[in-house]
Structures are given as C-alpha cells and as structure tokens.
Design an enzyme around this catalytic site. Structure first.
Site, PDB file in Angstrom:
ATOM      1  N   ALA A 263       0.826  -1.212   0.000  1.00  0.00           N
ATOM      2  CA  ALA A 263       0.000   0.000   0.000  1.00  0.00           C
ATOM      3  C   ALA A 263       0.858   1.259   0.000  1.00  0.00           C
ATOM      4  O   ALA A 263       0.490   2.273   0.583  1.00  0.00           O
ATOM      5  CB  ALA A 263      -0.916  -0.012   1.221  1.00  0.00           C
TER       6      ALA A 263
ATOM      7  N   ARG B 186      -3.258   8.101 -10.910  1.00  0.00           N
ATOM      8  CA  ARG B 186      -4.431   8.351 -11.759  1.00  0.00           C
ATOM      9  C   ARG B 186      -5.702   8.642 -10.959  1.00  0.00           C
ATOM     10  O   ARG B 186      -6.714   9.030 -11.516  1.00  0.00           O
ATOM     11  CB  ARG B 186      -4.648   7.159 -12.708  1.00  0.00           C
TER      12      ARG B 186
ATOM     13  N   GLN C 146       8.246   2.021   3.125  1.00  0.00           N
ATOM     14  CA  GLN C 146       9.036   1.921   1.892  1.00  0.00           C
ATOM     15  C   GLN C 146       9.172   3.369   1.395  1.00  0.00           C
ATOM     16  O   GLN C 146       8.282   3.888   0.738  1.00  0.00           O
ATOM     17  CB  GLN C 146       8.303   1.053   0.858  1.00  0.00           C
TER      18      GLN C 146
ATOM     19  N   ARG D  57     -30.809  13.338  14.634  1.00  0.00           N
ATOM     20  CA  ARG D  57     -29.375  13.541  14.873  1.00  0.00           C
ATOM     21  C   ARG D  57     -28.909  12.718  16.066  1.00  0.00           C
ATOM     22  O   ARG D  57     -29.729  12.122  16.775  1.00  0.00           O
ATOM     23  CB  ARG D  57     -29.121  15.031  15.067  1.00  0.00           C
TER      24      ARG D  57
ATOM     25  N   TYR E  63     -38.828  21.284  16.501  1.00  0.00           N
ATOM     26  CA  TYR E  63     -37.438  21.021  16.860  1.00  0.00           C
ATOM     27  C   TYR E  63     -37.393  20.494  18.287  1.00  0.00           C
ATOM     28  O   TYR E  63     -37.862  21.155  19.219  1.00  0.00           O
ATOM     29  CB  TYR E  63     -36.576  22.292  16.752  1.00  0.00           C
TER      30      TYR E  63
ATOM     31  N   ALA F 232     -48.049  20.714  16.920  1.00  0.00           N
ATOM     32  CA  ALA F 232     -47.365  21.211  15.725  1.00  0.00           C
ATOM     33  C   ALA F 232     -46.614  22.501  16.026  1.00  0.00           C
ATOM     34  O   ALA F 232     -47.099  23.355  16.756  1.00  0.00           O
ATOM     35  CB  ALA F 232     -48.378  21.457  14.618  1.00  0.00           C
TER      36      ALA F 232
ATOM     37  N   SER G  80     -49.998  23.483  20.216  1.00  0.00           N
ATOM     38  CA  SER G  80     -49.242  23.910  19.042  1.00  0.00           C
ATOM     39  C   SER G  80     -48.536  25.242  19.257  1.00  0.00           C
ATOM     40  O   SER G  80     -48.955  26.046  20.080  1.00  0.00           O
ATOM     41  CB  SER G  80     -50.187  24.046  17.849  1.00  0.00           C
TER      42      SER G  80
HETATM   43  C1  UD1 Z   1       0.996  -5.275 -10.521  1.00  0.00           C
HETATM   44  C2  UD1 Z   1       1.683  -6.517 -11.079  1.00  0.00           C
HETATM   45  C3  UD1 Z   1       0.908  -6.981 -12.302  1.00  0.00           C
HETATM   46  C4  UD1 Z   1      -0.519  -7.277 -11.916  1.00  0.00           C
HETATM   47  C5  UD1 Z   1      -1.149  -6.048 -11.276  1.00  0.00           C
HETATM   48  C6  UD1 Z   1      -2.509  -6.373 -10.726  1.00  0.00           C
HETATM   49  C7  UD1 Z   1       4.050  -6.209 -10.593  1.00  0.00           C
HETATM   50  C8  UD1 Z   1       5.380  -5.898 -11.157  1.00  0.00           C
HETATM   51  N1  UD1 Z   1       3.030  -6.201 -11.446  1.00  0.00           N
HETATM   52  O1  UD1 Z   1       1.106  -4.292 -11.507  1.00  0.00           O
HETATM   53  O2  UD1 Z   1       1.512  -8.148 -12.845  1.00  0.00           O
HETATM   54  O3  UD1 Z   1      -1.269  -7.680 -13.059  1.00  0.00           O
HETATM   55  O4  UD1 Z   1      -0.352  -5.588 -10.175  1.00  0.00           O
HETATM   56  O5  UD1 Z   1      -3.139  -5.183 -10.302  1.00  0.00           O
HETATM   57  O6  UD1 Z   1       3.937  -6.493  -9.428  1.00  0.00           O
HETATM   58  N2  UD1 Z   1       3.278  -0.878  -4.467  1.00  0.00           N
HETATM   59  C9  UD1 Z   1       4.078  -0.645  -3.382  1.00  0.00           C
HETATM   60  N3  UD1 Z   1       5.374  -0.278  -3.595  1.00  0.00           N
HETATM   61  C10 UD1 Z   1       5.892  -0.136  -4.821  1.00  0.00           C
HETATM   62  C11 UD1 Z   1       5.063  -0.389  -5.934  1.00  0.00           C
HETATM   63  C12 UD1 Z   1       3.759  -0.769  -5.730  1.00  0.00           C
HETATM   64  O7  UD1 Z   1       3.653  -0.764  -2.245  1.00  0.00           O
HETATM   65  O8  UD1 Z   1       7.073   0.200  -4.909  1.00  0.00           O
HETATM   66  C13 UD1 Z   1       1.885  -1.295  -4.252  1.00  0.00           C
HETATM   67  C14 UD1 Z   1       0.860  -0.334  -4.801  1.00  0.00           C
HETATM   68  O9  UD1 Z   1       0.484   0.619  -3.814  1.00  0.00           O
HETATM   69  C15 UD1 Z   1      -0.305  -1.258  -5.144  1.00  0.00           C
HETATM   70  C16 UD1 Z   1       0.382  -2.560  -5.488  1.00  0.00           C
HETATM   71  O10 UD1 Z   1       1.675  -2.496  -4.927  1.00  0.00           O
HETATM   72  O11 UD1 Z   1      -1.169  -1.496  -4.056  1.00  0.00           O
HETATM   73  C17 UD1 Z   1       0.479  -2.769  -6.997  1.00  0.00           C
HETATM   74  O12 UD1 Z   1       1.209  -1.712  -7.557  1.00  0.00           O
HETATM   75  P1  UD1 Z   1       0.885  -1.166  -8.996  1.00  0.00           P
HETATM   76  O13 UD1 Z   1       1.852  -0.100  -9.320  1.00  0.00           O
HETATM   77  O14 UD1 Z   1      -0.554  -0.853  -9.111  1.00  0.00           O
HETATM   78  O15 UD1 Z   1       1.256  -2.461  -9.867  1.00  0.00           O
HETATM   79  P2  UD1 Z   1       0.854  -2.708 -11.334  1.00  0.00           P
HETATM   80  O16 UD1 Z   1       1.807  -1.993 -12.196  1.00  0.00           O
HETATM   81  O17 UD1 Z   1      -0.576  -2.446 -11.523  1.00  0.00           O
END
Ligand code: UD1
Ligand code: CA
Length: 474
Positions: free
Chosen positions: A12, A18, A78, A338, A371, A385, A410
C-alpha cells in the site's frame, strides 16, 4: 496438525497517480470500508500471526487509518517506491522471523473474497509450492501482467504488459496481484531480483521465473470469479467496483429474506445488517453501523448512518445519524434525526421534525414541524405542531423533561431548562419553562377584538368588502 506459520503482506505504498487525489489510493472508501480495509478484511481469512502493511506515499495518513481499523497490523515504511518486489523485500526484512507461508496482496483489490484467499493458501500449502499466483481470465487484460504457461500448462513466468511481446500481450490470463509464497524461497528469490525492465523497478512477479529456473515448484490458482481480482486505478474504476460491490451486497440481503423495491438505487455498506422481511424502497443509503430490524420499512429516499431501526418500524424520507428508532416506531416524511435521538416503541416523529439528543418514551408523538433538542419526553406525551424546544441560551445547552402523557399545544416554546409534569397541559402559543403535573400552563396575552377595524382602516380592499357583506347579512 498445527497450522503452517503465516504472514500477510499488503502492498500500500504506491501513490495511485491516476486517482488525482490528495487522499492515497488505498484510503478511498467503497461502501463502508476503504480499499485497504476491504483487502485486510479478506486477508483475515489467511489467519496469519502477523500482518505487515507496506506504506510509503502519504504514509502518515495510511498509518493513522491502520491504527483505527487494524491496530494489530505493522506498518513498514518503503520510503521510495522502487517496485512491488522491493516492497515485499522491505516487509520481510522487518520480519526476520517470518517463516512458513507469506501471503502478498495488492492494496487496491476491494472485491476479493475471504473464501478465495483461504482457497489460494490451501492450494499453495497442499501442493508444497514455492510460490502460487492468483490468476484470472479476463476479456480486457490491458495494463496487467500476463501469466505465461509452458505447453504442459505449467507456470513459466509473469510478464508485465510493457515488457511483453505481441504474442504474450495476446494472453488473457492475468496476474491479480495476490500470491502465496514459501517464506524462505521468497527471501532467496528476492535477493536475486533485478531492475532490468522497462520501469527499472524490482518486480515481485520476476520471483516466479527465478523460482522455476532453479527447479522450485510454482503454481497458478485461478480465481473462481474474475471480478474479485479487479484493481482500481482511477475514479471511474472506483465507481465501477462500487457498482459491483453494491450488487453483491444487495443480492446477499435479498437472498437472506430482505425485500428491495429497486436494488439499483439501494446502497448498503458492508458493515450494515438487515433482518428478514425488512423492506427497502428506492433511493436509500444505509451506512456505518446501521442495523435494520425484521419487518421494518425503510424509504423511499432515506439515508441512515449509524442508526438502529427496531422491528416493524417505518422510516420514510428521512435523514438519520446516530439515532435509535424503537420497534414499530414511525418516522417521517422529511425529518432529520441527529445523534442521541432514541425513540421508544410505537413512538412517532412525523413530518418536518428535527430531533437531537432527544428521548421519546413508548407511544410518545411529535407529529409535525418541531425542533426537539436535548429532551426527555415521557410515554404517550403529545407535542403539538410547531413546538420548539429552545435548548440553547447562546452559551450553553439545557435539558427539557416532558412527563408521561403530557400535552403540549401547538406553536409552543419550551424554554430550557424546562420541566413539564406528567399529565400537564400547555396551552397553544405559550412560552413556558415549568408546568407542574396536571396543571395547565398558559402564557398567551388575553384576546381583544376591535369592532369594524377592517372597514375603517382598510377601506376598498377585498377584506373590507368581505367584512361589509358579512355584517350586512346578519
Ligand atoms: C501489478 C503486477 C501486475 C498485476 C497487477 C494487478 C508487478 C510488477 N506487477 O502491476 O503483474 O497484473 O499488479 O493489479 O507487481 N506498491 C508498493 N510499492 C511499490 C510499488 C507498488 O507498495 O514500490 C503497491 C501499490 O500501492 C499497489 C500494489 O503495490 O497497491 C500494486 O502496484 P501497482 O503499481 O498498481 O502495480 P501494477 O503496475 O498495476
Ligand atoms: Ca495497479
């Protein structure tokens, strides 16, 4: 047989560019949970000793959310998002004792079912594989990693779309981003992973080719329902996932005995419960910790948040937050409940009533345009009322008590702190604070009529004409 040790790792740390949002992607809500909340809830089926969540982008927000929804999970930072392989490597470095099975899940797959996680882990452990990927056959594989099998159908490798040849791009079996690994084999493979790809990142998916190249067995587990593996990249996809989840939730409740007039306009959070024979009319939204009792009728056009609805109650065109609606009580249309509102059995809140921190005894009635703030209203009392419970003096809020079977006329103002005794009456149009039991409280000025006023002071008006005709007829 004792269970294999298990660790869950949820990825995560990504930004989710996007989504174009100040909120990290995994914290966007979908019918009662965030995307991350849905994934953690499905991952609970792995019954892991440890859950690690890799955080990075807007880590503080994600950590704060984890404190709330999964205080047992360990966030691991990370700092730079160098790829999914890098993310898992960092997670495992923070858990040097993790052995047995490691379940890895992307943080953005909210439709994943717990049963699927359980089945993936079982298939992986029974086969004694080094790694198993959850795959799905989809119509449109665009943007996803492709599952490449050998002529015998065994997994060879996973190839990202941007690194794939035209032949590999034509494959419609995709990687869902959910895996089970043997911890030791995964650590070994991650230590050898390269960044030799289009994005220059460490791809977790490369682990599979590394494992097969040294003869370790790997497997593919095909999701029973491809829908479960759908990820979320932008708001349009988020809305699409919401529709699917809504349909799943609604179908579940209908199969459990709930009537829905229009499931397409009924939105129920996954955290809500609805009892049998409840009936939900069109345009309703039930959220948070809301519960609906058996046989209750909700809607149309009703929003209930953290609201308890008793058996057989009816709630029509109402907006309610944090209220308890008793059995067989009726509410609405056009009312606003509420927090702290508690309605007794067979009590009534009618049209255009706002209630806050207000308790109604059994059978008490507040039928129209009122109220009610900071009040306790006894059983069978009747509030006329247009009554206002004036609870605020500009600085503090005060309480009003209305006794059992009291009758408030009322257009009355009850000026708090106020006490209307049991069986007391308040004359319409009064402003009172204290009326003892059984007394009548009146504060109206005495009436005085000025004869012939309209004809003298408003000559030539329709009113003066009507007045003249009426007096001539006499
Ligand atoms: C990844 C898979 C792809 C798969 C797809 C499914 C890889 C290389 N590719 O691609 O094969 O079909 O998911 O949705 O794994 N994240 C981190 N740290 C990072 C990069 C990503 O925590 O450095 C997390 C993102 O927050 C996300 C998940 O990993 O929750 C997937 O990352 P994302 O960049 O969406 O991977 P895809 O390129 O979609
Ligand atoms: Ca993705």
């Amino acid at each position: 047989m004792s269970q294999t040790q298990r660790t869950v790792v949820v990825l995560a740390a990504g930004e989710g560019k996007r989504m174009k949002s100040a909120t990290p992607k995994v914290l966007h809500p979908l019918l009662g949970r965030t995307l991350l909340g849905h994934v953690l809830s499905a991952a609970a089926a792995a019954r892991a000793e440890h859950t690690i969540v890799v955080v990075g982008h807007q880590a503080d927000q994600v950590r704060a959310h984890l404190d709330e929804i999964a205080p047992g999970a360990t966030p691991v930072l990370q700092a730079q998002q160098n790829g999914t392989g890098h993310a898992v490597r960092i997670a495992l470095e923070a858990a040097p004792d993790a052995a047995g099975t490691v379940v890895v899940l992307n943080g953005d797959v909210p439709l994943l079912r717990p049963e699927t996680v359980e089945a993936l882990v079982a298939a992986h452990e029974q086969a004694g594989s080094a790694g198993t990927v959850l795959a799905a056959e989809v119509d449109d594989p665009a943007g996803l990693g492709r599952v490449v099998r050998d002529p015998a159908g065994r997994l060879e490798r996973i190839v990202e779309e941007r690194d794939a040849s035209p032949e590999v791009r034509a494959v419609r079996e995709v990687n869902a981003g959910i895996y089970a690994f043997d911890a030791a084999r995964l650590r070994e493979a991650l230590s050898k992973i390269s960044t030799d790809n289009d994005q220059g990142e460490e791809y977790l998916t490369d682990v599979f080719e590394l494992l097969t190249s040294v003869g370790h067995p790997v497997g593919v587990f095909v999701a029973p329902d491809a829908e479960e593996t759908l990820g979320c990249n932008d708001r349009a996809e988020l809305a699409g996932l919401g529709l699917r989840l809504r349909n799943r939730v609604n179908t579940g409740w209908m199969r459990a005995g709930v009537t829905m007039l229009d499931p397409a306009t009924t939105w129920i959070d996954v955290t809500v419960t609805v009892e049998r024979d409840a009936q939900i009319e069109q345009n309703c939204r039930l959220t948070g910790r809301t519960t609906v009792g058996a046989g209750a009728v909700i809607g149309p056009d009703t929003t209930l948040t953290d609201t308890t609805v008793g058996e057989g109650a009816s709630v029509l065109r109402t907006h309610s937050i944090g209220a308890e609606i008793g059995p067989e009580a009726t509410v609405g249309p056009f009312s606003y409940l509420r927090p702290g509102t508690r309605l007794g059995r067979k009590s009534k809140i009618g049209g255009f009533v706002e209630a806050k921190n207000a308790e109604l005894g059994d059978g008490a009635k507040v039928p129209h345009l009122t109220y009610v703030g900071d009040a306790t209203i006894g059983a069978k009392a009747n509030i006329g009322a247009g009554t206002i419970f004036a609870n605020y003096d500009g600085v503090n809020k005060h309480h009003t008590t209305v006794g059992e079977a009291a009758f408030v006329g009322s257009d009355t103002v009850l000026i708090a702190p106020a006490e209307i005794g049991p069986g007391a009456y308040v004359a319409a149009g009064s402003a009172v604070s204290n009326v003892p039991a059984g007394h009548l409280g009146v504060t109206r000025a005495a009436q005085r009529n000025i004869e012939g006023w309209t004809e003298r002071k408003r000559p030539g008006t329709v009113s003066a004409d009507a007045a003249r005709r009426a007096t001539e007829e006499k």
